[in-house]
Design an enzyme around this catalytic site. Sequence first.
Site, PDB file in Angstrom:
ATOM      1  N   HIS A   1      40.133  46.201  58.036  1.00  0.00           N
ATOM      2  CA  HIS A   1      39.152  45.122  57.884  1.00  0.00           C
ATOM      3  C   HIS A   1      39.548  43.911  58.724  1.00  0.00           C
ATOM      4  O   HIS A   1      38.703  43.259  59.335  1.00  0.00           O
ATOM      5  CB  HIS A   1      39.047  44.713  56.411  1.00  0.00           C
TER       6      HIS A   1
ATOM      7  N   HIS B   1      45.251  45.627  49.831  1.00  0.00           N
ATOM      8  CA  HIS B   1      46.365  45.739  50.775  1.00  0.00           C
ATOM      9  C   HIS B   1      47.506  44.878  50.285  1.00  0.00           C
ATOM     10  O   HIS B   1      47.318  43.915  49.526  1.00  0.00           O
ATOM     11  CB  HIS B   1      45.943  45.267  52.178  1.00  0.00           C
TER      12      HIS B   1
ATOM     13  N   ASP C   1      50.397  43.933  55.177  1.00  0.00           N
ATOM     14  CA  ASP C   1      49.318  44.564  55.927  1.00  0.00           C
ATOM     15  C   ASP C   1      48.432  43.526  56.605  1.00  0.00           C
ATOM     16  O   ASP C   1      47.964  43.723  57.733  1.00  0.00           O
ATOM     17  CB  ASP C   1      48.453  45.424  54.997  1.00  0.00           C
TER      18      ASP C   1
END
Length: 310
Positions: free
Chosen positions: A180, A221, A225
Amino acid sequence: MSLYIGREASKLWKRFCAEIITELNLLAENWKYLLAGIICQYIHGLAARGVHYFHRPGPILQDVGFFLLPELGLDKGYISETVFTFIFLSFFLWTFHPFILKSKKVYTVLVWCRVLAFLVACQILRVITFYSTQLPGPNYHCREGSKLATLPRPDSVHEVLFMNFRGVLYGCGDLIFSSHMIFSLVFVRTYQKYGTRRFIKQCAWLTVVLQSFLIIASRKHYTVDVVVAWYTVNLVVFFIDHKLPEMPDRTGGAALLLPLSKDGRTKEENHKLLNGNSGDPVDWRLRTPVNGKILEDGNNGHADSVMNGV
């Protein structure tokens, strides 16, 4: 009044048709790059699904972001997805703005060629990283006790190659680094370079920062990350952007991309059509970038002064 509306609608339609011709010419030259980029998106999806077969749920790792940010909960996980969808759709629609607006700064085909190049490079690094080490997923469906935490051994190649929408949403194991964030940062950096609205640029960066916190608060996450995505994507885009040839200036290059029409119109006239009905040298001057950069709103007066030697 009706005559004015009809005339403006006619101009808009002519600009739209001229833009279609221009973009089709560019598409004929660059379709291989676009197709390769789209195929790589599919391969990235296969890789993310493949690592799910190796994922083994376990205790959630200690994370400073989880300690500092309150957990949103399973019922509010849609908030981060909503923010990401807004960023994605906003950028997608912006790349097609030359078809209807007079202030054309970019070519849609060339913008997507660059964007896909950035995405592919980042996704290659991402695949290498999450296959190197599989972390226990912090998301709710990846935790111990969830039926979705592990995938049963596939019965056929068809099951692996043809992903379903559920598999995309409920993946596990592809953690470092956030996909994302890859898309969001690539989109925002592209608009930062080629967009013209300074306020929108500022809002875009604030939205990406907000999305970073929401991803962690949603436990989709780990903090690492998101942090790795921030510096990796920015560095990759910076270096690749300097290696790729710069997009042609719309003022100087638009006429060259438009073919001569059957009624003998010149390329200059086609260029005027592509940029609206003005054809005024002053109008062209306002569109001309200084030192190869796209001018933001509010800087046009300075550009006039520089170009006139004042």
